[in-house]
Structure formats: structure tokens, C-alpha cells
Design an enzyme around this catalytic site. Structure first.
Site, PDB file in Angstrom:
ATOM      1  CE  LYS A  52       3.113   7.184  16.114  1.00 14.19           C
ATOM      2  NZ  LYS A  52       4.531   7.163  15.693  1.00 14.19           N
ATOM      3  CD  GLN A  96       5.544   7.998  12.311  1.00 10.15           C
ATOM      4  OE1 GLN A  96       5.484   8.385  13.486  1.00 10.15           O
ATOM      5  NE2 GLN A  96       5.163   6.791  11.968  1.00 10.15           N
ATOM      6  CG  ASP A 119       9.544   6.633  18.712  1.00  4.93           C
ATOM      7  OD1 ASP A 119       8.488   6.048  19.009  1.00  4.93           O
ATOM      8  OD2 ASP A 119       9.683   7.342  17.698  1.00  4.93           O
TER       9      ASP A 119
HETATM   10  N1  GUN Z   1       7.082   4.249  12.126  1.00  8.86           N
HETATM   11  C1  GUN Z   1       6.382   3.124  12.358  1.00  8.86           C
HETATM   12  N2  GUN Z   1       6.276   2.918  13.686  1.00  8.86           N
HETATM   13  C2  GUN Z   1       6.921   3.932  14.302  1.00  8.86           C
HETATM   14  C3  GUN Z   1       7.162   4.265  15.666  1.00  8.86           C
HETATM   15  O1  GUN Z   1       6.771   3.579  16.607  1.00  8.86           O
HETATM   16  N3  GUN Z   1       7.864   5.421  15.863  1.00  8.86           N
HETATM   17  C4  GUN Z   1       8.343   6.178  14.861  1.00  8.86           C
HETATM   18  N4  GUN Z   1       9.043   7.273  15.171  1.00  8.86           N
HETATM   19  N5  GUN Z   1       8.146   5.890  13.587  1.00  8.86           N
HETATM   20  C5  GUN Z   1       7.431   4.770  13.307  1.00  8.86           C
END
Ligand code: GUN
Length: 283
Positions: A52, A96, A119
Site C-alpha cells: 500500500k 490494518q 476503508d
Molecule cells: N486486511 C486485509 N484487507 C484489509 C483491508 O482492505 N483494509 C484493512 N484495514 N485491513 C485489511
């Protein structure tokens, strides 16, 4: 069979977004900003967050990561979120997932301002989704919809089966399909006679996390197959679907890797950009 090439589409989208980010900086002096909070040493999370951050850098989005060790107490994370809530250079905040088990993830995420919930996991955004007044949508489900859109695959009136009811994929995706007039079924670990359901699906989505969970005999001719699974086996990444066999039956299918995964990241970046545009309106 047509391959749903998320990797190539995501690359095009990143190039497009890079231009838009440059434009926003030139015209408005705004650099979109993302704050990522990561706790502990989950190896998959470490890779996702690294990807990311790298993707943000590529398109010109400012990104910061705040990493806490497992022993952190909840309040320290909440204080960090509140700091980013006030920080004018930050448009989106994400924690996350998963967090270490001793931390209350839902409580922690609830401290993210609705307007910075990049998110779309917060109650505000989820409520709007449920009311069919969509605002920020979670990156994996929205990435899937964008992939279907690119290949002009119709959704309205289709029978969609989603296997998996997670907060991140299954639940929000089900409502998104419903909002687009699909007939939606959600299956999960307590579902009986799964094969009866899979054989009816026009669009089949698996977000389970088990290699070869979906076998060729579970799929009818012409199904659109979306594989959200990311499983590691003998040093390879594979999905939930028995790809080599199912591809002979599917009308469209996502590869793993190179299908849903790259779409998730670029969609997150697009969400950050959209939130930064709101900063422009407030100026
Ligand atoms: N863990 C796995 N996918 C995601 C996501 O899209 N966002 C977040 N915050 N954690 C994740």
C-alpha cells in the site's frame, strides 16, 4: 473463457490516478494523504502495508505508517487515530486488520472520523451502504465491482453467491450487489449443501481462504468466477478455486495472483483521492 485481468486494469488505473493527483497538486496545492496504523508482526499484514505504501508513493499520494508492537495498549492507538483525525494533511486513516486478539478492533476503528474512514469499515459508511446511499466503499468489494464494470459484465437480476461473511469482503459486497439489483445469497461456514447453491450462481465469489475449496463440479457452465482467496502453498500464492479446471467452465475468471488483489490496492488509492477532493470543497 475470458481472464479478468486485475493486474493490467489496476496498472491503467494507477497511471490515470497519478495524473489526477498531479493535477490536484498543481491546481489546488493539495496532496492526498493516507495514514496507516499497523500493530504487531502479522507477516501478511506487513506485506500488504508495504504494498500500500509503495503504491501511494508511485501515484504521488503522501502516506505514513505508524507501527505499534503487540504490547501497545488500546488508548495509545486511539490517541494516534485522534491525532490523524485532526491532521489536515491526512485525508484517509486505516487500521490494518487483523489486530492482535487482545485488542478490540471494532472499538478502535470507531474512533476514525467518518469523513476519514477510507476503508469504509466504520458504522457511518456501513449505514450509508445499507441505506443504498453509498459513500466510501471498502476497497476489495469495490475493486471487484470495478473489475466487472470494466468487462461489461451485467449484475442486475443475476444470481450472485458470495462465500464468506467477513466485515472486509462478504458483508459489504453482498449489500453492494443488492444495491445493483442482483439476487444475492451469502454462504458461510455453517451453510449446508453449499454445492446446491454454487451450481445456481451466475456470479460466484469465494472469500474463504482455503486452497481448492471450490472444485470444478461445483461450478455450472458459463459462471463468472471471482476468487478473493490468497493462500500460500509450497511457496506459491493460490486462490480458493481450482483454477486450471474451473477455467474450462467459467465465462470469466480472476487469476490468483493478478485478479482481485491489485484491484484492492488501486481502489484504496482512489478512495484516498476522492476524500482529498472533499478537502478542496471545504477550502
Ligand atoms: N486486511 C486485509 N484487507 C484489509 C483491508 O482492505 N483494509 C484493512 N484495514 N485491513 C485489511
Amino acid at each position: 473463457m475470458v481472464l479478468l485481468d486485475g493486474k493490467t486494469l489496476a496498472k491503467e488505473k494507477r497511471e490515470n490516478l497519478k495524473k489526477k493527483v498531479e493535477e490536484l497538486k498543481k491546481k489546488e496545492g493539495i496532496i492526498p494523504g493516507l495514514a496507516i496504523i499497523r500493530v504487531g508482526n502479522d507477516p501478511a499484514s506487513e506485506i500488504y502495508v508495504r504494498n500500500k505504501l509503495k503504491a501511494c508513493q508511485e501515484v504521488g499520494i503522501y502516506a505514513v505508517e505508524k507501527h505499534f508492537n503487540e504490547e501497545v495498549n488500546e488508548q495509545e492507538i486511539i490517541d494516534m487515530i485522534e491525532f490523524f483525525n485532526q491532521d489536515k494533511t491526512i485525508d484517509g486513516i486505516l487500521v490494518q486488520s487483523p489486530l492482535p486478539k487482545n485488542l478490540d478492533e471494532k472499538k478502535i476503528v470507531s474512533y476514525i472520523l467518518g469523513s476519514k474512514d477510507v476503508d469504509g469499515f466504520g458504522i457511518d459508511n456501513l449505514g450509508h451502504l445499507l441505506a443504498n446511499q453509498e459513500q466510501v466503499l471498502a476497497a476489495t468489494p469495490l475493486g471487484i465491482l470495478n473489475l466487472l464494470k470494466e468487462y461489461k459484465i451485467p449484475i442486475a437480476s443475476k444470481k450472485v453467491l458470495i462465500i464468506g461473511r467477513s466485515q472486509i469482503v462478504g458483508r459489504p459486497l453482498a449489500i453492494m450487489f443488492l444495491n445493483r439489483d442482483a439476487t444475492v445469497t451469502i454462504a458461510h461456514s455453517k451453510t449446508k449443501n453449499l454445492k446446491e447453491l454454487t451450481l445456481q450462481a451466475d456470479i460466484l465469489i469465494s472469500a474463504v481462504g482455503h486452497p481448492r475449496f471450490i472444485t470444478e463440479d461445483m461450478v455450472k457452465e458459463g459462471t463468472v468466477c471471482i476468487d478473493v482467496g490468497i493462500n500460500r502453498e509450497n511457496g506459491h500464492v493460490i486462490g480458493d478455486m481450482d483454477f486450471e479446471k474451473i477455467k474450462e467452465k467459467a465465462s470469466y475468471i480472476t487469476p490468483v495472483p493478478g485478479g482481485v488483489g491489485p484491484m484492492t490496492i488501486v481502489t484504496l488509492l482512489e478512495n484516498v483521492y476522492e476524500l482529498a477532493l472533499k478537502r478542496k470543497k471545504e477550502k
